[in-house]
Motif scaffolding. Structure first.
Motif, PDB file in Angstrom:
ATOM      1  N   THR A   3       0.845  -1.191   0.000  1.00  0.00           N
ATOM      2  CA  THR A   3       0.000   0.000   0.000  1.00  0.00           C
ATOM      3  C   THR A   3       0.882   1.242   0.000  1.00  0.00           C
ATOM      4  O   THR A   3       2.091   1.162   0.199  1.00  0.00           O
ATOM      5  CB  THR A   3      -0.904   0.031   1.245  1.00  0.00           C
ATOM      6  OG1 THR A   3      -0.073   0.044   2.411  1.00  0.00           O
ATOM      7  CG2 THR A   3      -1.839  -1.166   1.290  1.00  0.00           C
ATOM      8  N   THR A   4       0.257   2.366  -0.217  1.00  0.00           N
ATOM      9  CA  THR A   4       0.937   3.649  -0.110  1.00  0.00           C
ATOM     10  C   THR A   4       0.098   4.525   0.823  1.00  0.00           C
ATOM     11  O   THR A   4      -0.878   4.061   1.394  1.00  0.00           O
ATOM     12  CB  THR A   4       1.160   4.296  -1.489  1.00  0.00           C
ATOM     13  OG1 THR A   4       2.022   5.428  -1.338  1.00  0.00           O
ATOM     14  CG2 THR A   4      -0.146   4.690  -2.170  1.00  0.00           C
ATOM     15  N   THR A   5       0.483   5.764   0.966  1.00  0.00           N
ATOM     16  CA  THR A   5      -0.277   6.710   1.779  1.00  0.00           C
ATOM     17  C   THR A   5      -0.316   8.047   1.058  1.00  0.00           C
ATOM     18  O   THR A   5       0.480   8.305   0.148  1.00  0.00           O
ATOM     19  CB  THR A   5       0.376   6.924   3.168  1.00  0.00           C
ATOM     20  OG1 THR A   5       1.660   7.539   2.976  1.00  0.00           O
ATOM     21  CG2 THR A   5       0.515   5.618   3.931  1.00  0.00           C
ATOM     22  N   LEU A   6      -1.213   8.902   1.495  1.00  0.00           N
ATOM     23  CA  LEU A   6      -1.267  10.253   0.927  1.00  0.00           C
ATOM     24  C   LEU A   6       0.062  10.975   1.172  1.00  0.00           C
ATOM     25  O   LEU A   6       0.555  11.695   0.303  1.00  0.00           O
ATOM     26  CB  LEU A   6      -2.431  11.029   1.541  1.00  0.00           C
ATOM     27  CG  LEU A   6      -3.826  10.566   1.121  1.00  0.00           C
ATOM     28  CD1 LEU A   6      -4.894  11.240   1.976  1.00  0.00           C
ATOM     29  CD2 LEU A   6      -4.061  10.819  -0.360  1.00  0.00           C
ATOM     30  N   GLY A  24      -5.408  14.208 -10.402  1.00  0.00           N
ATOM     31  CA  GLY A  24      -4.330  13.620  -9.626  1.00  0.00           C
ATOM     32  C   GLY A  24      -4.606  13.474  -8.142  1.00  0.00           C
ATOM     33  O   GLY A  24      -5.586  12.869  -7.711  1.00  0.00           O
ATOM     34  N   TYR A  25      -3.730  14.064  -7.370  1.00  0.00           N
ATOM     35  CA  TYR A  25      -3.772  13.965  -5.908  1.00  0.00           C
ATOM     36  C   TYR A  25      -5.094  14.473  -5.339  1.00  0.00           C
ATOM     37  O   TYR A  25      -5.694  13.834  -4.482  1.00  0.00           O
ATOM     38  CB  TYR A  25      -2.594  14.737  -5.320  1.00  0.00           C
ATOM     39  CG  TYR A  25      -2.521  14.699  -3.821  1.00  0.00           C
ATOM     40  CD1 TYR A  25      -1.944  13.624  -3.164  1.00  0.00           C
ATOM     41  CD2 TYR A  25      -3.042  15.742  -3.055  1.00  0.00           C
ATOM     42  CE1 TYR A  25      -1.880  13.583  -1.782  1.00  0.00           C
ATOM     43  CE2 TYR A  25      -2.981  15.709  -1.675  1.00  0.00           C
ATOM     44  CZ  TYR A  25      -2.400  14.625  -1.045  1.00  0.00           C
ATOM     45  OH  TYR A  25      -2.343  14.585   0.328  1.00  0.00           O
ATOM     46  N   ASP A  26      -5.538  15.604  -5.828  1.00  0.00           N
ATOM     47  CA  ASP A  26      -6.778  16.200  -5.315  1.00  0.00           C
ATOM     48  C   ASP A  26      -7.972  15.283  -5.581  1.00  0.00           C
ATOM     49  O   ASP A  26      -8.838  15.112  -4.727  1.00  0.00           O
ATOM     50  CB  ASP A  26      -6.992  17.581  -5.935  1.00  0.00           C
ATOM     51  CG  ASP A  26      -8.092  18.367  -5.230  1.00  0.00           C
ATOM     52  OD1 ASP A  26      -8.123  18.349  -3.985  1.00  0.00           O
ATOM     53  OD2 ASP A  26      -8.897  18.987  -5.924  1.00  0.00           O
ATOM     54  N   LEU A  27      -8.012  14.675  -6.748  1.00  0.00           N
ATOM     55  CA  LEU A  27      -9.083  13.747  -7.085  1.00  0.00           C
ATOM     56  C   LEU A  27      -9.047  12.534  -6.148  1.00  0.00           C
ATOM     57  O   LEU A  27     -10.094  12.102  -5.645  1.00  0.00           O
ATOM     58  CB  LEU A  27      -8.964  13.299  -8.540  1.00  0.00           C
ATOM     59  CG  LEU A  27      -9.984  12.266  -9.018  1.00  0.00           C
ATOM     60  CD1 LEU A  27     -11.396  12.827  -8.947  1.00  0.00           C
ATOM     61  CD2 LEU A  27      -9.641  11.823 -10.440  1.00  0.00           C
ATOM     62  N   LEU A  28      -7.864  12.010  -5.901  1.00  0.00           N
ATOM     63  CA  LEU A  28      -7.741  10.869  -5.003  1.00  0.00           C
ATOM     64  C   LEU A  28      -8.223  11.221  -3.608  1.00  0.00           C
ATOM     65  O   LEU A  28      -9.004  10.483  -3.000  1.00  0.00           O
ATOM     66  CB  LEU A  28      -6.293  10.369  -4.962  1.00  0.00           C
ATOM     67  CG  LEU A  28      -6.028   9.168  -4.052  1.00  0.00           C
ATOM     68  CD1 LEU A  28      -6.831   7.953  -4.493  1.00  0.00           C
ATOM     69  CD2 LEU A  28      -4.532   8.854  -4.030  1.00  0.00           C
ATOM     70  N   ARG A  29      -7.769  12.363  -3.099  1.00  0.00           N
ATOM     71  CA  ARG A  29      -8.209  12.801  -1.756  1.00  0.00           C
ATOM     72  C   ARG A  29      -9.730  12.913  -1.688  1.00  0.00           C
ATOM     73  O   ARG A  29     -10.355  12.468  -0.736  1.00  0.00           O
ATOM     74  CB  ARG A  29      -7.591  14.156  -1.414  1.00  0.00           C
ATOM     75  CG  ARG A  29      -6.332  14.060  -0.597  1.00  0.00           C
ATOM     76  CD  ARG A  29      -6.006  15.412   0.016  1.00  0.00           C
ATOM     77  NE  ARG A  29      -6.513  15.498   1.363  1.00  0.00           N
ATOM     78  CZ  ARG A  29      -5.855  15.087   2.449  1.00  0.00           C
ATOM     79  NH1 ARG A  29      -4.682  14.542   2.323  1.00  0.00           N
ATOM     80  NH2 ARG A  29      -6.370  15.223   3.633  1.00  0.00           N
ATOM     81  N   GLY A  35     -11.455  13.023   6.185  1.00  0.00           N
ATOM     82  CA  GLY A  35     -10.986  12.282   7.345  1.00  0.00           C
ATOM     83  C   GLY A  35     -10.030  11.157   7.024  1.00  0.00           C
ATOM     84  O   GLY A  35      -9.588  10.450   7.921  1.00  0.00           O
ATOM     85  N   TYR A  36      -9.720  10.965   5.751  1.00  0.00           N
ATOM     86  CA  TYR A  36      -8.752   9.936   5.383  1.00  0.00           C
ATOM     87  C   TYR A  36      -7.377  10.470   5.760  1.00  0.00           C
ATOM     88  O   TYR A  36      -6.906  11.446   5.202  1.00  0.00           O
ATOM     89  CB  TYR A  36      -8.843   9.628   3.880  1.00  0.00           C
ATOM     90  CG  TYR A  36      -8.430   8.216   3.535  1.00  0.00           C
ATOM     91  CD1 TYR A  36      -9.365   7.197   3.516  1.00  0.00           C
ATOM     92  CD2 TYR A  36      -7.115   7.902   3.243  1.00  0.00           C
ATOM     93  CE1 TYR A  36      -9.013   5.894   3.213  1.00  0.00           C
ATOM     94  CE2 TYR A  36      -6.745   6.607   2.938  1.00  0.00           C
ATOM     95  CZ  TYR A  36      -7.696   5.612   2.923  1.00  0.00           C
ATOM     96  OH  TYR A  36      -7.342   4.327   2.625  1.00  0.00           O
ATOM     97  N   GLY A  37      -6.726   9.840   6.707  1.00  0.00           N
ATOM     98  CA  GLY A  37      -5.476  10.350   7.256  1.00  0.00           C
ATOM     99  C   GLY A  37      -4.297  10.261   6.315  1.00  0.00           C
ATOM    100  O   GLY A  37      -4.262   9.434   5.399  1.00  0.00           O
TER     101      GLY A  37
END
Length: 169
Positions: A3-6, A24-29, A35-37
């Motif tokens: 796995t990876t993390t933000l 990209g990143y914003d879409l994933l978040r 609340g996803y840490g």
């Protein structure tokens, strides 16, 4: 499961860091939910579902240091999956096949970095020979083998997404 993390993804300066960019990143978040840490594990299947294969493959950079072997073996499998295209055009040229095997051998600690480099150079030479004849899928397959990267195309992307999800989720 790998796995990876933000936090890991962010450390590699992904596109879409700007809030509201919807890429990209914003879409994933956004798709992971509030609340996803930063240190909460993210499966690569979640990235594929949220952002697609290209972003999931890009996110491998966030784990390739600690999972170099697995990433190399995945790339070798991707290259081998399209190798038949090159070999159908150049049946006597085994340089791309040898480069793929060298990538696997290096990942498994069976050869040195110098041996890997020599195989890559030979496969690149095969790619340039093919490129001089025509810009074809054969050249692309050899290039993929040489660079140990990923091929494109809808069918190939489906194969790649499935393999990524099987190996890393």
């Amino acid at each position: 499961m790998i796995t990876t993390t933000l936090k890991k993804i962010r450390s590699h300066s992904p596109c879409g860091l700007k809030r509201g960019s919807s890429e990209g990143y914003d879409l994933l978040r956004k798709n992971l939910g509030k609340g996803y840490g930063d240190d909460t594990p993210i499966k690569f299947s979640q990235i594929v579902e949220s952002n697609g294969l290209d972003d999931a493959l890009w996110c491998l950079v966030s784990v390739c240091h600690e999972h170099e072997k697995e990433v190399r073996l995945l790339a070798a499998d991707y290259a081998e999956h399209v190798l038949h295209i090159f070999e159908s055009k150049y049946p006597g040229d085994d340089r791309p096949r040898k480069a793929i095997q060298a990538a696997r051998d290096y990942a498994n600690g069976l050869i040195t970095k110098n041996d890997l480099y020599a195989a890559r150079v030979a496969a690149e030479a095969a790619a340039w020979v093919a490129a001089e004849v025509a810009w074809t899928a054969a050249w692309f397959a050899a290039w993929v083998a040489a660079k140990v990267t990923w091929a494109v195309g809808d069918t190939e992307k489906e194969f790649q997404a499935k393999l990524l999800q099987e190996r890393f989720s």
